[in-house]
Design an enzyme around this catalytic site. Sequence first.
Site, PDB file in Angstrom:
ATOM      1  N   ARG A 137       0.862  -1.182   0.000  1.00  0.00           N
ATOM      2  CA  ARG A 137       0.000   0.000   0.000  1.00  0.00           C
ATOM      3  C   ARG A 137       0.897   1.229   0.000  1.00  0.00           C
ATOM      4  NH1 ARG A 137      -3.562  -2.815  -1.396  1.00  0.00           N
ATOM      5  NH2 ARG A 137      -5.558  -3.254  -0.377  1.00  0.00           N
ATOM      6  N   GLU A 140      -4.101   7.802  -4.655  1.00  0.00           N
ATOM      7  CA  GLU A 140      -4.461   7.079  -5.889  1.00  0.00           C
ATOM      8  C   GLU A 140      -5.815   7.550  -6.383  1.00  0.00           C
ATOM      9  OE1 GLU A 140      -4.181   2.866  -5.184  1.00  0.00           O
ATOM     10  OE2 GLU A 140      -2.089   2.994  -4.597  1.00  0.00           O
ATOM     11  N   HIS A 160      -1.789   0.628  -9.732  1.00  0.00           N
ATOM     12  CA  HIS A 160      -2.365  -0.306  -8.748  1.00  0.00           C
ATOM     13  C   HIS A 160      -3.071  -1.488  -9.449  1.00  0.00           C
ATOM     14  CE1 HIS A 160      -4.134  -0.692  -4.444  1.00  0.00           C
ATOM     15  NE2 HIS A 160      -3.933  -1.879  -4.999  1.00  0.00           N
TER      16      HIS A 160
HETATM   17  P1  NAP Z   1      -0.464 -11.624   4.604  1.00  0.00           P
HETATM   18  O1  NAP Z   1      -0.398 -13.055   4.186  1.00  0.00           O
HETATM   19  O2  NAP Z   1      -1.226 -11.272   5.830  1.00  0.00           O
HETATM   20  O3  NAP Z   1       1.047 -11.086   4.715  1.00  0.00           O
HETATM   21  C1  NAP Z   1       1.406  -9.913   5.366  1.00  0.00           C
HETATM   22  C2  NAP Z   1       2.708 -10.176   6.095  1.00  0.00           C
HETATM   23  O4  NAP Z   1       3.168  -8.952   6.671  1.00  0.00           O
HETATM   24  C3  NAP Z   1       2.553 -11.186   7.235  1.00  0.00           C
HETATM   25  O5  NAP Z   1       3.587 -12.121   7.138  1.00  0.00           O
HETATM   26  C4  NAP Z   1       2.703 -10.334   8.485  1.00  0.00           C
HETATM   27  O6  NAP Z   1       3.322 -11.017   9.561  1.00  0.00           O
HETATM   28  C5  NAP Z   1       3.622  -9.226   7.979  1.00  0.00           C
HETATM   29  N1  NAP Z   1       3.551  -8.028   8.803  1.00  0.00           N
HETATM   30  C6  NAP Z   1       2.463  -7.408   9.284  1.00  0.00           C
HETATM   31  N2  NAP Z   1       2.827  -6.299   9.964  1.00  0.00           N
HETATM   32  C7  NAP Z   1       4.170  -6.253   9.932  1.00  0.00           C
HETATM   33  C8  NAP Z   1       5.143  -5.361  10.466  1.00  0.00           C
HETATM   34  N3  NAP Z   1       4.786  -4.296  11.187  1.00  0.00           N
HETATM   35  N4  NAP Z   1       6.446  -5.616  10.229  1.00  0.00           N
HETATM   36  C9  NAP Z   1       6.816  -6.704   9.522  1.00  0.00           C
HETATM   37  N5  NAP Z   1       5.945  -7.582   8.993  1.00  0.00           N
HETATM   38  C10 NAP Z   1       4.643  -7.355   9.194  1.00  0.00           C
HETATM   39  O7  NAP Z   1      -1.090 -10.739   3.455  1.00  0.00           O
HETATM   40  P2  NAP Z   1      -0.895 -10.904   1.861  1.00  0.00           P
HETATM   41  O8  NAP Z   1      -2.022 -11.680   1.295  1.00  0.00           O
HETATM   42  O9  NAP Z   1       0.497 -11.328   1.583  1.00  0.00           O
HETATM   43  O10 NAP Z   1      -1.117  -9.374   1.411  1.00  0.00           O
HETATM   44  C11 NAP Z   1      -0.238  -8.373   1.891  1.00  0.00           C
HETATM   45  C12 NAP Z   1      -0.722  -6.996   1.508  1.00  0.00           C
HETATM   46  O11 NAP Z   1      -0.501  -6.790   0.126  1.00  0.00           O
HETATM   47  C13 NAP Z   1      -2.224  -6.746   1.668  1.00  0.00           C
HETATM   48  O12 NAP Z   1      -2.551  -6.367   2.993  1.00  0.00           O
HETATM   49  C14 NAP Z   1      -2.504  -5.644   0.682  1.00  0.00           C
HETATM   50  O13 NAP Z   1      -2.437  -4.384   1.305  1.00  0.00           O
HETATM   51  C15 NAP Z   1      -1.366  -5.769  -0.318  1.00  0.00           C
HETATM   52  N6  NAP Z   1      -1.870  -6.148  -1.664  1.00  0.00           N
HETATM   53  C16 NAP Z   1      -1.680  -5.300  -2.699  1.00  0.00           C
HETATM   54  C17 NAP Z   1      -2.130  -5.645  -3.951  1.00  0.00           C
HETATM   55  C18 NAP Z   1      -1.913  -4.725  -5.125  1.00  0.00           C
HETATM   56  O14 NAP Z   1      -2.783  -4.648  -5.984  1.00  0.00           O
HETATM   57  N7  NAP Z   1      -0.785  -4.067  -5.224  1.00  0.00           N
HETATM   58  C19 NAP Z   1      -2.799  -6.857  -4.161  1.00  0.00           C
HETATM   59  C20 NAP Z   1      -2.972  -7.696  -3.082  1.00  0.00           C
HETATM   60  C21 NAP Z   1      -2.504  -7.340  -1.821  1.00  0.00           C
HETATM   61  P3  NAP Z   1       2.644 -12.290  10.267  1.00  0.00           P
HETATM   62  O15 NAP Z   1       2.794 -13.418   9.325  1.00  0.00           O
HETATM   63  O16 NAP Z   1       3.446 -12.450  11.507  1.00  0.00           O
HETATM   64  O17 NAP Z   1       1.208 -11.908  10.529  1.00  0.00           O
END
Ligand code: NAP
Length: 328
Positions: free
Chosen positions: A237, A266, A285
Amino acid sequence: MTKRIVAYTRLKPIHLDQLRQRFHVDYFEALKSTDDPDFRQALGQAHGLVGSSFVIAPELLEHAPQLEAVATISVGYDNYPVEALTRRGILLCNTPDVLTETTADTGFLLIMATARRAIELAELVKRGDWTASIGEPHFGTDVHGKTLGMVGFGRIGAGVARRGALGFGMRVLYACSSPKPALEQELSAVRCELNELLSQADFVCVTVPLTAETTHLIGRHEFGLMKPSAIFVNIARGKVVDEAALIAALETGEIHAAGLDVFEQEPLSPESPLPHMANVVALPHVGSATHETRDAMAQRAVDNITLALEGKRPLSLVNEAAWRGKTP
Ligand code: NAP
């Protein structure tokens, strides 16, 4: 009584029809703002809300006294007031997993396009400026064999790292809230402190969710720790990064280049210098924006809201506490 859904994102007929078979649907195909009076009026009777891309403020919930469930067509849920929803026992559902691989592809696309200057060089060809063989001023930098630093190591982070480690022989470092022993085993990934990762990585790729804790996680101090040759990629994000600090780091050569799918504002403001910088690849995005994946996300949202409004557990639930409140 037929329950009512407000859908505020464009849906394909196949998904809309599934909703209409069970619910009354107020459909806002091209909603411009959540201030729209018709939208607010429809909220007044809604049991379910389906959509994405708009901030759903706590104040808006006050217009929806009957709301039982919200299904966002995204995995990120930073646009929703989770606490306020949970307090009212409103289920919040998202779309994890179905977009993981596509978004990881986008991450790697940005790594490759930025390192090899693909967009800049393709533009050169388009302009008809390929008049002699390309020399050193237009060379890129290798991706294979380099060090990839993953900030956040969840579903998408692991997907990017898998591509890097298994496809490109990259060494993977990660900074994450919790250790990931299975991924360490699979990818020989090494967990380290964020500062150490930033100073060692050739590519820094951000995949954390946007939360109070991760807002401006990467700023002036963090760019200062990166190598002058570092390439920075953000597919999480925009607000995870202090964009003014990123622009300064790119302008002063503190880092080499950036590949960005997300921005603090955005669509990107016309005043932003980012899309005009030669060392930036900026995408609008589109992390999950393929036909297949957007269809799968819409289907997941339809399934989630349908299950939730029928009193069943949705496939992907953000606020477990709201569900626990409903079960004896
Ligand atoms: P996810 O599986 O929940 O992965 C997020 C990771 O970040 C988890 O491993 C979490 O740790 C870690 N985390 C959270 N807070 C943290 C911090 N303060 N410091 C270090 N690590 C931290 O989610 P995901 O499915 O991979 O998606 C991640 C993000 O990508 C979404 O929330 C979304 O905002 C973004 N996204 C963007 C797009 C786009 O179009 N560009 C598309 C999809 C998603 P834990 O494992 O310990 O909980």
